[in-house]
Every structure is written in C-alpha cells, then in structure tokens.
Scaffold this motif. Sequence first.
Motif: not given
Length: 237
Positions: A13-20, A37-46, A85-87, A161-163, A193-195
Amino acid sequence: MSDMLEVKDLEVSYGKIKAVKGISFTVGQGEVVSLIGTNGAGKTTTLRTISGLLRPTKGSITFKGQRIDQTPAHEIVTLGLAHSPEGRRIFPQMTVEENLLLGAFTRSDGEIGKDLQAAYDLFPILGERSKQPAGTFSGGEQQMLAMGRAMMSRPQLLMLDEPSMGLSPLMMKRIMSTIKTLQEQGTTILLVEQNAQAALRLANHGYVLEVGKIVLTGTGRELLTSDEVRKAYLGED
Ligand code: ATP
C-alpha cells in the motif's frame, strides 16, 4: 524447475491506497517470467517491493529459499537479485563506464573487469563509448546501459521494468533478443512490460495483472493465444 523466487499473498500500500492486493507467483530457475498489465496495475510496485525499496503490508517474498521481505535493498543485491528500474535511472553526467561500475558497488572480488568486458560484449556500443557521458545516449542506448549496469552485480535473477518503453521497434527487438541471450547464459529473468506481445513471446510463464490482482496466468504461448489477452492487451477483436 525449482523456484528461485516465490511471492505469496503479497499486499503493498501507499498510505491508504492498496496498489498490490494479494498476488502470488513464482519464478523458476532459468525461466523468463513476464508480468503484464496496463498502467497502474501494480507491476512497478511489485518489483520495487521484491528488491526491498518498498515493504509489503502482507505476504511473503522468498528468494533461493530465504525470506527477503524485511531484508535491506543493498543486501538483496548481494544475494544475487538485481533490478533495472523503470525509466532506466542512469547518471547522465557520469561516463558509461562509471555507470556500469556503480552496478558492481556491492562487490569486492577481482572479477569486476571481466564483467565490464562481458557487458561490452553484450552491447558493443557501451564499449565503444565507455568514456562518454551517459546523458548523451539515446533512449535505447540508455536501456542497454541500465541492463548492463544491473548485470554488473552478477545477478542470478534480473528484474527488468519496462525495458521496451519509448524504444523504436528495431531497438525493442534488440533488447528482447538480449533478454533471450541472458537467459541462455543462465540468468533467470522477471520481466515487467506493457508491451504484452513482446513480453509473452519470450516468456516461459506469464501473469496478467489488473488493478493489483493477478487475473490470468499461463505459459507465454497460452497467454498469447488466449482470447482475453488478445482482446485486452494485443488490440485484437
Ligand atoms: P505503470 O506501467 O504505469 O508504471 P504499474 O503497473 O507499474 O503501472 P504501479 O506504478 O505499480 O503500476 O502503480 C500501482 C498503483 O499504485 C497505481 O494506482 C498508482 O497510482 C499507485 N502508486 C504508485 N506509486 C505511488 C506512490 N508513490 N504514491 C501513491 N500511489 C502510488
């Protein structure tokens, strides 16, 4: 194949937001496993949680039989788990070689020079431009550098992460074929990957993540040909 990585009932979680929201998956030794998975699915968080940059609120992460979910990030690297990492996060003012050497910061053995050469063999452009500031590199070249840097810790498991992000189709092919080469050389790979198409083609196993949950799993081939994946991720009718 024995499991190199086991993620069980993971919640982050990020504070109250459950990402995974309670995901479980495994990565067998020698495999390429893709999380799509699409944007915001929780891949990077994982990935950030596996590498110790975030702490889970629930669940466990086991690497080579050892729990690592409370282990500091720098120790996780020394256990043989690296994260590109991503980016990319390269250091633009530093040279290519200096960036690569940063990837070996946890090592004190005498083989760092040998691995620098291995990175140059994998990506010759890194060797040709080793003294050039990394910030002058194109996106694809920076991706090569980020992968080369992660390999400098001699990982048994490499997380990417998203190479393919922002790369031309040609450059993307190049990166994907290098992932295959790394697998053939014995590195286990967890790819985010998003691809979906590119990631599933390479994958022994794949997991589809949607808003923090795994909704589908199968071999790369099974997922590539599944109706759900084709409609939702490959843009087919
Ligand atoms: P992307 O491909 O866009 O990076 P992703 O699948 O990697 O997506 P995450 O980056 O893991 O997804 O994000 C999962 C969820 O967590 C999203 O809803 C996102 O908004 C939220 N999130 C990510 N980072 C933070 C943060 N630092 N603070 C608050 N919420 C965050």
